[in-house]
Design an enzyme around this catalytic site. Sequence first.
Site, PDB file in Angstrom:
ATOM      1  N   CYS A 233       0.916  -1.145  -0.023  1.00 18.31           N
ATOM      2  CA  CYS A 233       0.017  -0.079   0.010  1.00 18.31           C
ATOM      3  C   CYS A 233       0.705   1.038  -0.006  1.00 18.31           C
ATOM      4  O   CYS A 233       1.593   1.485   0.856  1.00 18.31           O
ATOM      5  CB  CYS A 233      -0.939  -0.114   1.231  1.00 18.31           C
ATOM      6  SG  CYS A 233      -1.918   1.296   1.470  1.00 18.31           S
TER       7      CYS A 233
ATOM      8  N   CYS B  59      -0.954   3.836  -6.617  1.00 16.44           N
ATOM      9  CA  CYS B  59      -1.880   3.204  -5.516  1.00 16.44           C
ATOM     10  C   CYS B  59      -1.984   1.679  -5.942  1.00 16.44           C
ATOM     11  O   CYS B  59      -1.891   1.433  -7.201  1.00 16.44           O
ATOM     12  CB  CYS B  59      -3.032   3.717  -5.414  1.00 16.44           C
ATOM     13  SG  CYS B  59      -4.433   2.912  -4.520  1.00 16.44           S
TER      14      CYS B  59
HETATM   15  N1  DGL Z   1      -3.913   0.381  -2.104  1.00 15.43           N
HETATM   16  C1  DGL Z   1      -3.568   1.670  -1.242  1.00 15.43           C
HETATM   17  C2  DGL Z   1      -2.681   2.498  -1.762  1.00 15.43           C
HETATM   18  O1  DGL Z   1      -1.631   1.742  -2.528  1.00 15.43           O
HETATM   19  C3  DGL Z   1      -5.137   2.278  -1.417  1.00 15.43           C
HETATM   20  C4  DGL Z   1      -5.259   3.417  -0.175  1.00 15.43           C
HETATM   21  C5  DGL Z   1      -6.349   3.849   0.208  1.00 15.43           C
HETATM   22  O2  DGL Z   1      -7.000   2.763   0.783  1.00 15.43           O
HETATM   23  O3  DGL Z   1      -6.757   4.917  -0.239  1.00 15.43           O
HETATM   24  O4  DGL Z   1      -2.222   3.665  -1.590  1.00 15.43           O
END
Ligand code: DGL
Length: 259
Positions: free
Chosen positions: A73, A183
């Site tokens: 993440c 993301c």
């Molecule tokens: N997969 C997360 C990232 O890479 C998403 C973040 C979120 O939940 O806003 O930032």
Amino acid sequence: MNKQPIGIFDSGVGGTSIWKEIHRLLPNENSIYLADSKNAPYGPKGKETITNLSIKNTELLLEKGCKIIVVACNTATTNAIDFLRNTYKIPFIGIEPAIKPAALQTKTNAIGILATHGTLSSELFSKTSDKFANNITVIEQVGNGIVNLIESGKLFSNEMKALLKTYLEPMIQANIDYLVLGCSHYPYLMPILLDLLPKHVKIIDSGEAVARQTKAILKQYNLLNTETSNPNIEFFTNGNPDVIKQLLNSNYSINYLDF
Ligand code: DGL
């Protein structure tokens, strides 16, 4: 220790895009994936909250005996990985927007980056951006709403298409030739992005690089699992298991766990 699993966590289902790269490169490894979908999105939350959620996920993976943790993440990495590395003994791998390769290769001197508010406002991101992209145009766009739509199973919806169209328009106007996906949920948008962007725009994400780094660090710590031929792979979510199931496109069992 070598047979212990690789632990992977994300704010939700998006980090499965990273898990796929890791599994492709390291097919012998056992792994445990945690989707903290109940608390998604992390992007609009503050650094302290993101750090506390990352601690909660880390401690669960440690309880399950993980030998290394991949923070799949960008938002958790850019806000919390320093804390995690300073607090726990095992190695951590993080994911950050691939701004460096895009900045080095752009011919139009303009690149786009789509990421969460938490990532774009982080100190780590601004340092990387200043270091590698200070003499090109960087169009930053917060992907408000994208994670929510993916988490609620609306990946290929008209709503998503309309949202992305709005976000990409200023980038197309600025003549970007690279779009950085900052993301781990966003690689799943690829078919829609390819449809909306001019053909010459290249899309890059950090998934493969994270998998290579995971392998390199396991090797360095002598933690590679060379023995397992049929790895044990477990997915846990505190949200709707069907959403992960659809993205994985296979028969892995997805367990609901309230964490
Ligand atoms: N997969 C997360 C990232 O890479 C998403 C973040 C979120 O939940 O806003 O930032």
